[in-house]
Design an enzyme around this catalytic site. Sequence first.
Site, PDB file in Angstrom:
ATOM      1  N   TYR A  31       0.821  -1.201   0.000  1.00 38.02           N
ATOM      2  CA  TYR A  31       0.000   0.000   0.000  1.00 38.02           C
ATOM      3  C   TYR A  31       0.857   1.253   0.000  1.00 38.02           C
ATOM      4  CZ  TYR A  31       1.006   0.916   4.952  1.00 38.02           C
ATOM      5  OH  TYR A  31       1.628   1.206   6.125  1.00 38.02           O
ATOM      6  N   ARG A  98      -7.649 -20.240  -2.000  1.00 39.14           N
ATOM      7  CA  ARG A  98      -6.588 -20.118  -1.011  1.00 39.14           C
ATOM      8  C   ARG A  98      -5.535 -21.213  -1.166  1.00 39.14           C
ATOM      9  NH1 ARG A  98      -4.594 -21.547   3.755  1.00 39.14           N
ATOM     10  NH2 ARG A  98      -3.744 -19.897   5.085  1.00 39.14           N
ATOM     11  N   LYS A 147       6.575  -1.970   1.755  1.00 35.79           N
ATOM     12  CA  LYS A 147       5.405  -1.376   2.411  1.00 35.79           C
ATOM     13  C   LYS A 147       4.221  -2.337   2.292  1.00 35.79           C
ATOM     14  CE  LYS A 147       3.270   3.153   3.115  1.00 35.79           C
ATOM     15  NZ  LYS A 147       3.444   3.220   4.576  1.00 35.79           N
ATOM     16  N   LEU A 205      11.413   1.359   7.047  1.00 35.12           N
ATOM     17  CA  LEU A 205      10.783   1.694   5.782  1.00 35.12           C
ATOM     18  C   LEU A 205      11.416   3.003   5.313  1.00 35.12           C
ATOM     19  CD1 LEU A 205       8.368   1.105   3.779  1.00 35.12           C
ATOM     20  CD2 LEU A 205       7.205   2.938   4.991  1.00 35.12           C
TER      21      LEU A 205
HETATM   22  N1  PLP Z   1       7.678   3.768   8.890  1.00 39.82           N
HETATM   23  C1  PLP Z   1       6.569   3.010   8.878  1.00 39.82           C
HETATM   24  C2  PLP Z   1       6.601   1.663   9.529  1.00 39.82           C
HETATM   25  C3  PLP Z   1       5.398   3.482   8.241  1.00 39.82           C
HETATM   26  O1  PLP Z   1       4.296   2.719   8.230  1.00 39.82           O
HETATM   27  C4  PLP Z   1       5.408   4.770   7.654  1.00 39.82           C
HETATM   28  C5  PLP Z   1       4.228   5.317   6.984  1.00 39.82           C
HETATM   29  O2  PLP Z   1       3.165   4.802   7.005  1.00 39.82           O
HETATM   30  C6  PLP Z   1       6.580   5.532   7.703  1.00 39.82           C
HETATM   31  C7  PLP Z   1       7.704   4.994   8.317  1.00 39.82           C
HETATM   32  C8  PLP Z   1       6.656   6.897   7.082  1.00 39.82           C
HETATM   33  O3  PLP Z   1       6.696   6.823   5.681  1.00 39.82           O
HETATM   34  P1  PLP Z   1       6.152   7.987   4.739  1.00 39.82           P
HETATM   35  O4  PLP Z   1       6.944   9.228   5.091  1.00 39.82           O
HETATM   36  O5  PLP Z   1       6.439   7.514   3.377  1.00 39.82           O
HETATM   37  O6  PLP Z   1       4.707   8.151   5.039  1.00 39.82           O
END
Ligand code: PLP
Length: 285
Positions: A31, A98, A147, A205
């Site tokens: 997502y 599934r 993500k 992330l």
């Molecule tokens: N880290 C995690 C685990 C996240 O879920 C998110 C955003 O949802 C972020 C960092 C921040 O990322 P972004 O700046 O792309 O929203």
Amino acid sequence: RIAYVNGRYVPHAEASVHIEDRGYQFADGVYEVCEVMGGRLIDEPRHLARLWRSLDELRIRHPMSEAALKVVLRETVRRNRVREGIVYLQVTRGVARRDHYFPAATVAPAVVVTSRSFDRAKNDVGAEAGVKVITVPENRWPRVDIKSVGLLPNVLVKQQAKEAGAKEAWYVDADGHVTEGGSTNAWIVSADGVLITRPAESGILRGITRSTVADMARDLQIRVEERPFTVAEAKAAKEAFMTAATAIVTPIVAIDGAPVGDGRPGKVALELRRRYHEFAHRGEA
Ligand code: PLP
């Protein structure tokens, strides 16, 4: 409200996916959340680049071209009359009986897009007052660079934070270093004004807001050091803050109940937040 579901715009209340969608059964999907300011999608190119990367890492087919996807995002924002808010995009491996193995190549990925408004002014007041964080042991899989919609560990620690009267939970790895928050990237500001945040390739992330804030800071001649930091260092720092599309730059005023700096929202964090909004409204983010 209107949602986009696999090629159609449908009333949000009636929007649904099949019970054998692999996102539903296996969290087999990815997502993106993109901020909308003044009706525009903020940092859109970076969000789309990350989406393609997440899909490629999981070997999920691109559901459509980038140009087509941009049209769908804009159209969903437009149909919901969102000026200030977010757009949410989810792509799963599709619908199939599934079975853990990937489905046949003929199974199309499933795409859902929603968009909603929020009260920007009210949101800003809350964020500018600063938030509290708690720390929790890192317990996620090593591929948090993807993500993925598999967010159960994040859900649990965010709820734990809420029940402790905090907004966010910072994950701490086995070495005592902060990785990131449950839905945000983590930053501190050292006594001499250097921004410190964990390197993108090590257990976090790669936040889009993180990248944009780092670029912005460097433009302002603020030094950015990408290195891990400990909880003790964060508690002793001049400032701490978090970044995410939904948080932009939000000052952190306490960690595990201990005040950060003088316990008030940091000047650097508030300045970066102000600049980000300025930047976004000028159409540069
Ligand atoms: N880290 C995690 C685990 C996240 O879920 C998110 C955003 O949802 C972020 C960092 C921040 O990322 P972004 O700046 O792309 O929203």
